[in-house]
Motif scaffolding. Sequence first.
Motif, mmCIF file in Angstrom:
data_model
loop_
_atom_site.group_PDB
_atom_site.id
_atom_site.type_symbol
_atom_site.label_atom_id
_atom_site.label_comp_id
_atom_site.label_asym_id
_atom_site.label_seq_id
_atom_site.Cartn_x
_atom_site.Cartn_y
_atom_site.Cartn_z
ATOM 1 N N LEU A 80 15.995 51.123 105.646
ATOM 2 C CA LEU A 80 17.229 49.551 105.918
ATOM 3 C C LEU A 80 16.583 49.140 108.411
ATOM 4 O O LEU A 80 16.547 48.593 108.569
ATOM 5 C CB LEU A 80 17.928 48.202 105.942
ATOM 6 C CG LEU A 80 17.945 47.021 106.255
ATOM 7 C CD1 LEU A 80 16.427 46.027 106.449
ATOM 8 C CD2 LEU A 80 18.643 46.457 105.329
ATOM 9 N N ARG A 81 17.800 50.159 108.439
ATOM 10 C CA ARG A 81 18.334 50.489 109.983
ATOM 11 C C ARG A 81 16.720 50.784 110.761
ATOM 12 O O ARG A 81 16.934 50.098 112.152
ATOM 13 C CB ARG A 81 19.211 51.549 110.405
ATOM 14 C CG ARG A 81 20.402 51.293 111.526
ATOM 15 C CD ARG A 81 21.028 52.486 111.490
ATOM 16 N NE ARG A 81 22.462 51.527 110.397
ATOM 17 C CZ ARG A 81 22.585 52.740 110.045
ATOM 18 N NH1 ARG A 81 21.840 54.050 109.303
ATOM 19 N NH2 ARG A 81 23.629 53.207 108.884
ATOM 20 N N ALA A 82 16.428 52.152 110.116
ATOM 21 C CA ALA A 82 15.580 52.074 110.890
ATOM 22 C C ALA A 82 14.244 50.462 111.066
ATOM 23 O O ALA A 82 14.091 50.622 112.524
ATOM 24 C CB ALA A 82 14.461 53.296 110.118
ATOM 25 N N PRO A 83 13.876 49.825 110.158
ATOM 26 C CA PRO A 83 13.179 48.957 110.895
ATOM 27 C C PRO A 83 13.617 47.822 111.885
ATOM 28 O O PRO A 83 13.140 47.332 112.445
ATOM 29 C CB PRO A 83 12.248 48.779 109.647
ATOM 30 C CG PRO A 83 12.970 48.568 108.197
ATOM 31 C CD PRO A 83 14.079 50.615 109.117
ATOM 32 N N LEU A 84 15.142 47.776 111.258
ATOM 33 C CA LEU A 84 15.434 46.665 112.302
ATOM 34 C C LEU A 84 15.676 47.510 114.244
ATOM 35 O O LEU A 84 16.130 46.431 115.007
ATOM 36 C CB LEU A 84 17.127 46.896 111.649
ATOM 37 C CG LEU A 84 17.909 45.866 110.867
ATOM 38 C CD1 LEU A 84 19.068 46.167 109.580
ATOM 39 C CD2 LEU A 84 17.045 44.166 110.722
ATOM 40 N N THR A 85 15.785 48.377 114.180
ATOM 41 C CA THR A 85 16.312 49.293 114.761
ATOM 42 C C THR A 85 14.495 49.464 115.912
ATOM 43 O O THR A 85 14.115 50.025 116.940
ATOM 44 C CB THR A 85 16.831 50.304 115.603
ATOM 45 O OG1 THR A 85 16.122 51.908 115.174
ATOM 46 C CG2 THR A 85 18.172 49.850 114.951
ATOM 47 N N ARG A 86 13.321 49.137 115.513
ATOM 48 C CA ARG A 86 12.086 49.769 115.430
ATOM 49 C C ARG A 86 11.123 48.441 116.207
ATOM 50 O O ARG A 86 11.093 47.281 115.885
ATOM 51 C CB ARG A 86 12.021 50.481 114.347
ATOM 52 C CG ARG A 86 10.442 51.134 114.997
ATOM 53 C CD ARG A 86 9.222 51.482 113.386
ATOM 54 N NE ARG A 86 9.719 52.266 112.436
ATOM 55 C CZ ARG A 86 10.123 52.646 111.630
ATOM 56 N NH1 ARG A 86 9.573 51.046 110.908
ATOM 57 N NH2 ARG A 86 10.836 52.850 110.557
ATOM 58 N N MET A 87 10.746 48.695 117.368
ATOM 59 C CA MET A 87 10.004 47.711 118.477
ATOM 60 C C MET A 87 8.360 47.981 117.906
ATOM 61 O O MET A 87 8.117 49.728 118.383
ATOM 62 C CB MET A 87 10.365 47.729 119.796
ATOM 63 C CG MET A 87 11.363 47.901 119.747
ATOM 64 S SD MET A 87 11.703 46.024 119.506
ATOM 65 C CE MET A 87 10.583 44.836 120.290
ATOM 66 N N ILE A 88 7.722 46.529 117.515
ATOM 67 C CA ILE A 88 6.186 47.573 117.244
ATOM 68 C C ILE A 88 5.079 46.258 118.050
ATOM 69 O O ILE A 88 5.424 45.405 117.737
ATOM 70 C CB ILE A 88 5.697 47.796 115.720
ATOM 71 C CG1 ILE A 88 6.575 48.674 114.988
ATOM 72 C CG2 ILE A 88 3.953 47.817 115.196
ATOM 73 C CD1 ILE A 88 6.448 48.389 113.733
ATOM 74 N N PRO A 107 9.824 43.404 116.759
ATOM 75 C CA PRO A 107 10.928 43.817 115.906
ATOM 76 C C PRO A 107 9.768 44.675 114.575
ATOM 77 O O PRO A 107 9.050 44.508 114.238
ATOM 78 C CB PRO A 107 11.971 42.507 115.392
ATOM 79 C CG PRO A 107 11.635 41.943 116.417
ATOM 80 C CD PRO A 107 10.364 42.063 116.772
ATOM 81 N N GLY A 108 10.724 45.786 114.556
ATOM 82 C CA GLY A 108 9.953 46.615 113.274
ATOM 83 C C GLY A 108 9.961 45.606 111.826
ATOM 84 O O GLY A 108 9.551 46.724 110.924
ATOM 85 N N ILE A 109 10.959 44.473 111.907
ATOM 86 C CA ILE A 109 11.146 43.945 110.555
ATOM 87 C C ILE A 109 11.368 43.162 110.348
ATOM 88 O O ILE A 109 12.512 42.120 111.704
ATOM 89 C CB ILE A 109 12.031 44.387 109.795
ATOM 90 C CG1 ILE A 109 12.024 43.491 108.066
ATOM 91 C CG2 ILE A 109 13.079 44.629 110.253
ATOM 92 C CD1 ILE A 109 12.901 44.259 107.612
#
Length: 500
Positions: free
Chosen positions: A395-403, A407-409
């Motif tokens: 869950l942390r991965a998409p929370l910190t991802r930008m697309i 945000p990734g989520i």
Amino acid sequence: MPKLSYKAHKTLSRFHHSKAFHRAIRGPRGSGKSTGCCVELGIKGQQQAPYHDLRQTRFAIVRDTYRELEDTTIKTWCRWYPEEFTGPINRGTMSHTIRQKLPDGTMWEMEALFRALDRPGDIKKTLSLELTGAYINEAKNTPFGIISGLDDAIGRFPPKDLSVGFNGPTWAGMILDTNSPDDDHWWYKLDEQFRNGELDPKAWQFFDQPGGLIERGGKFFANPKAENLENLPDDFYLMRMVGKSKDHIRVYYCNQYGFVIDGMPVHPDYVDATHCPGEEINPAKGRAVIVGIDFGLTPAATFGQQLVNGRWVVFDELVTERMGADNFGRELKLKIQSEYPDFKFKFYGDPAGGDDSQTDERTCFQVLATHGINAEPAVVKSKARNDTEIRRGALRAPLTRMIDGKPGILISPKCKVLRKALSGGFCFKKKQIVGSEQYHATPDKNKYSHVAEACEYMCIGGGEGERLIEAPPQDVDTSLWDLNIEIDHGAGDASLGWMG
């Protein structure tokens, strides 16, 4: 014995004069609401019409735990009904019987039953009670099922054959006080209905005290309309707000509805203003819906999709309380059929759901299957087990991802419990160690933990855990690092008197 006198401020005065069956008062800490409620019981006890010169009443005084009763409620009670003058509280039966002769020559006999009720199942403790009324102290910690159950015990004492005109108690009802709860609480919802004229004012009436502080431009100032200030230390609210979070100040000192974090968030990367858009998210047609499920006695599920560009959207949730796997499976199936009949689903659950039940030897996955929900354990296949760090990281991965600058989520406003869980409701509780900020190693199991873990299982099922394991280490060329930061700077009175 000295005479005790009590003077109510404006809001409590209106509270005392109300004729509503349920009277609910909300205020900041130190506003005198608990004192007002304790005194109100004495007022109603004294006003009971005498039968053969005896004014007899019985009240339940309810808090969520016996520790809270002892540490807070009973201490306030004894301030106005001191044991040295009214007789000792029976700690064995948790009751206090006051028997005093009033100036008019009648005898005032009031029985207070102190009870800890914090679960809907506790209502069985009240089934045989015969009460004049009830007082719910800090009602935001009490399930509404307790309120409903107590209603049936109220108005039954004194019985009709021991009352004037055979009419039973002169007054019967329930009084409630609280600090401001969250905006998804039953108190908030009933308060809104009351304000909108949707509740019969004879049944429910809500009273809001002014906050001790008021907020202007993100700063807090003393509220000149605050009540009970003469009974508080100087600058009570201004001094106590120092070092507190804004959410804490707003809820406990400004008397605003809100949510207060009580620990260290498990997912500190979640920022509600960033990860939650202003409008509700609808699922995308043609994309599979991935449902994460957490089992136990408070099962929960989150509904999400991973879009073509890789962004996750969580558009719905199902959060229950004290529900077994069979009933939960039934509710989950009903929700899918009624709200999302045209979508394909994949289900991933807590791997512990594969353990045999202690009651019928079926696993939670097998129970769900009887409702047509074929769920798989949410594990990283290379690990083949429930790895907590990988699950949190999924869950942390998409929370910190930008697309594409977003945000990734994204989590829909519809997911109210999940949003509060990720905002800090799902947390590591602080250890009670003086002079040290230490937290427990495992998250607190509460009403927020289950939906948060369901979201983690959803991400595992969608492949985020596998990507964490498979991601190769990357060399970073610091000579190519270009960091660009932009900051947007625009962005009346009632009284009680008695003598021995």
